[in-house]
Design an enzyme around this catalytic site. Structure first.
Site, PDB file in Angstrom:
ATOM      1  CG  LEU A   1     110.598  -3.129  -5.460  1.00  0.00           C
ATOM      2  CD1 LEU A   1     109.788  -4.243  -4.819  1.00  0.00           C
ATOM      3  CD2 LEU A   1     111.140  -2.190  -4.395  1.00  0.00           C
ATOM      4  CB  CYS A   2     115.392  -3.743 -10.630  1.00  0.00           C
ATOM      5  SG  CYS A   2     114.638  -2.472 -11.661  1.00  0.00           S
ATOM      6  N   GLY A   3     116.985  -1.603  -8.059  1.00  0.00           N
ATOM      7  CA  GLY A   3     118.106  -0.683  -7.909  1.00  0.00           C
ATOM      8  C   GLY A   3     118.034   0.469  -8.890  1.00  0.00           C
TER       9      GLY A   3
ATOM     10  CB  ALA B   1     119.608  -4.372 -11.170  1.00  0.00           C
TER      11      ALA B   1
END
Length: 359
Positions: free
Chosen positions: A123-125, A312
């Site tokens: 979940l950090c791009g 991110a």
């Protein structure tokens, strides 16, 4: 497909899209949701509202952690600066070209160890994906050069990636804590030190994500070993940069939004006083300081990688929150239209019944 399944699938894909890229998907057409019952629409609106709260909370948590990550980098800088100063002055005291230190010893490169730093969570791009793509590119380059290679993976995401690809030789997979510590960097330092000194590898490269801004991080490759005794950082092309020249990043607020101020500084090293005497041989002191400097560089890379990951994640959760707001808006419009149509239909039925009784 029912309303519940349809909107669930779209909201899941929207969240996944936000986690993999900052580009936003178009919301579903309201016409697809008109056939759903009012109860299903209310359920979906509540579900999207809860998802929005989660993503917004994750965004705020990531923003707070970015600040702490940057403070960690800044707080560790005085030690690195003092260490570089000692290395500079020690280099002036002795002729480094005429001595043989294990960590500065250069030899023909036959095998390269690539240390890859990735995140512990998702979940950090595209943060982890960009680093792993860079690793694949570097591996292809080493193959084209006819060099052997091995990978040292640091981080759960990178570990899972390389474990699913048995054709890539994996030397070791390591995990670090949520906040990088000296113990984490020491484990990596001990491993690459033993690989290089035992001549199992002739060169050690470090791949990590350099923090540029809150919306950008660049995966870069830095040569860890052999080291420069002058306190320089060298890239894979042999271009060395003075380690005392660095860019400070300050996380501030501007017009109610988070932003980054950049300032390049040059640290002037002061020579030792003439009365300073070394009780041990300067070569022995330098031989002991270089592993410490190597450890500090690995810790710095871990901290920068963490800051990039958190930035991110903050950007991805911001995009996911925007998607949730837009989806909730479309669901509310569909709900109001459905409710209005139902009320209008009931009124028409009442009027028609009254006309029938009157006739």
């Amino acid at each position: 497909m029912s309303c519940s399944h349809l909107s669930t699938a779209w909201s899941s894909s929207a969240l996944a899209s936000s986690a993999s890229t900052t580009r936003r998907r178009s919301p579903p057409r309201s016409g697809l949701l008109v056939r759903c019952s009012l109860r299903e629409l209310r359920t979906r609106i509540d579900s999207v509202r809860n998802t929005q709260k989660i993503t917004e909370a994750m965004k705020l948590v990531a923003a707070a952690k970015v600040r702490r990550a940057q403070e960690a980098v800044v707080s560790s800088r005085p030690f690195s600066e003092a260490l570089v100063e000692v290395l500079y002055n020690m280099n002036q005291e002795i002729q480094t070209e005429d001595i043989d230190l294990p960590l500065t010893r250069t030899r023909p490169v036959k095998k390269v160890a690539l240390v890859v730093l990735t995140g512990e969570r998702g979940l950090c791009g595209s943060f982890n994906n960009n680093v792993l793509k860079k690793a694949e590119t570097r591996i292809d380059e080493l193959k084209q050069l006819g060099l052997q290679y091995t990978v040292v993976s640091v981080g759960k995401k990178g570990n899972a990636y390389f474990q699913r690809r048995p054709y890539i030789p994996l030397e070791r997979d390591l995990e670090v804590s949520s906040v990088p510590t000296v113990k984490d960097s020491q484990a990596i330092c001990d491993l690459v030190y033993s690989l290089f000194v035992s001549e199992e590898v002739d060169k050690v490269e470090l791949l990590y994500s350099k923090f540029v801004s809150l919306v950008r991080s660049d995966p870069i490759i830095q040569t860890l070993l052999p080291m420069s005794p002058k306190g320089e950082i060298c890239d894979v092309n042999g271009v060395c940069v003075d380690a005392t020249e660095d860019e400070l990043f300050r996380l501030t607020t501007k017009e109610g939004k988070l932003t980054v101020e950049r300032e390049k500084v040059k640290i002037e090293t002061q020579p030792f006083s003439p009365v300073v005497q070394f009780e041990q041989d300067p070569v022995q002191i330098l031989d002991a300081l270089l592993p410490l400097y190597l450890n500090s560089q690995i810790l710095r890379a871990l901290q920068e990688s963490l800051a990039s990951e958190l930035a991110a994640r903050m950007s991805a959760m911001s995009s996911a929150t925007d998607n949730a707001i837009e989806l909730r808006k479309n669901l509310s419009i569909a709900y109001n239209r459905q409710r209005q149509a139902k009320i209008t239909g009931e009124i028409l039925e009442i009027v028609a019944g009254a006309d029938a009784l009157a006739g």
